[in-house]
Write an enzyme that holds these catalytic residues in place. Structure first.
Site, PDB file in Angstrom:
ATOM      1  CB  THR A  23      -0.978  -0.035   1.199  1.00 10.18           C
ATOM      2  OG1 THR A  23      -1.964   0.974   1.033  1.00 10.18           O
ATOM      3  CG2 THR A  23      -0.257   0.164   2.522  1.00 10.18           C
ATOM      4  CG  ASN A  24       1.005   4.648  -2.247  1.00 12.50           C
ATOM      5  OD1 ASN A  24       2.210   4.822  -2.181  1.00 12.50           O
ATOM      6  ND2 ASN A  24       0.356   4.544  -3.365  1.00 12.50           N
ATOM      7  NE  ARG A  25       3.768   7.589   6.048  1.00 13.80           N
ATOM      8  CZ  ARG A  25       4.589   8.414   6.687  1.00 13.80           C
ATOM      9  NH1 ARG A  25       5.860   8.429   6.400  1.00 13.80           N
ATOM     10  NH2 ARG A  25       4.121   9.231   7.602  1.00 13.80           N
ATOM     11  CB  SER A  26      -2.873   7.675   1.444  1.00 13.80           C
ATOM     12  OG  SER A  26      -4.077   8.385   1.301  1.00 13.80           O
TER      13      SER A  26
END
Ligand code: C5P
Length: 210
Positions: A23-26
């Protein structure tokens, strides 16, 4: 005049196997703040969101997705109905080329996974989906913020790009505050540091003026 907004938010989850994902940091806070602010001002809002912990703002049409491929399909389906599209999601650029049916076992000392590129959803808006409404992208950069955002603006056919410097610890990502600059073709408009709801109101105002 009341408009129809399409907003993407949150990260995407790209499965590695049945129990793991990339995933992405968001946190999704920026996209949800935009959706909440637009709905509060009486606009119609379609919020296409990757997995987030946040409450869905009242009065929005909510389309939950997990992967970038699902977000692509949802945007393709709904964008034609919108007047203003804002892409605040942190989409994974790559996904594993093969997702095994079974959990990956801890057999070797190293593990190599091949990745393939996900479709660029914002980059497809004009070129693939033929979108003619107002288009706004986000650019989270760690260096050369304005220059990189300006390249994105041109490449993806945006009306403006919301640029933020994610190397700064006090703003961006999980924070409820942010400090951004709006990058237009002919000029840059820095906005003062503010909470994401106030920034959303400013971004919506600029979008409605186009
Ligand atoms: O080029 P980059 O991925 O940094 O551009 C960021 C912008 O593009 C954001 O607005 C993001 O929501 C959007 N994006 C997208 N699809 C991708 C990657 C990014 O819509 N696969």
């Amino acid at each position: 005049m009341k408009k129809h907004f399409l907003i993407t938010a949150g990260p995407t989850h790209e499965p590695l196997d049945p129990v793991r994902y990339l995933t992405n940091r968001s946190s999704g806070k920026m996209g949800y703040a935009l959706a909440g602010a637009a709905a509060h001002e009486g606009h119609r809002v379609t919020l296409i969101s990757g997995p987030c912990e946040l409450d869905v703002p009242t009065g929005v049409d909510f389309i939950p997705v997990e992967t970038a491929a699902e977000m692509y399909e949802a945007v393709k389906r709904y964008i034609g109905k919108s007047d203003i599209a804002i892409f605040a999601a942190a989409v994974a650029d790559y996904r594993p080329a093969h997702v095994p049916d079974q959990k990956i076992k801890k057999t070797g000392d190293t593990l190599t996974i091949e990745f393939i590129k996900n479709p660029d959803i914002l980059g497809s808006a004009r070129e693939v989906f033929g979108y003619q409404g107002t288009l706004i992208g986000f650019a989270a950069e760690t260096e050369n913020v304005e220059k990189n955002a300006r390249v994105k603006l041109q490449k993806k056919g945006c009306d403006f790009v919301v640029a933020n410097d994610v190397s700064r610890k006090d703003i961006g990502f999980d924070s409820s505050e942010n400090e951004v600059a709006l990058i237009f073709a002919e000029h840059t408009e820095p906005l003062p540091k503010a909470d994401k709801y106030q920034l959303s109101l400013d971004i919506i105002e600029r979008a409605l003026a186009i």
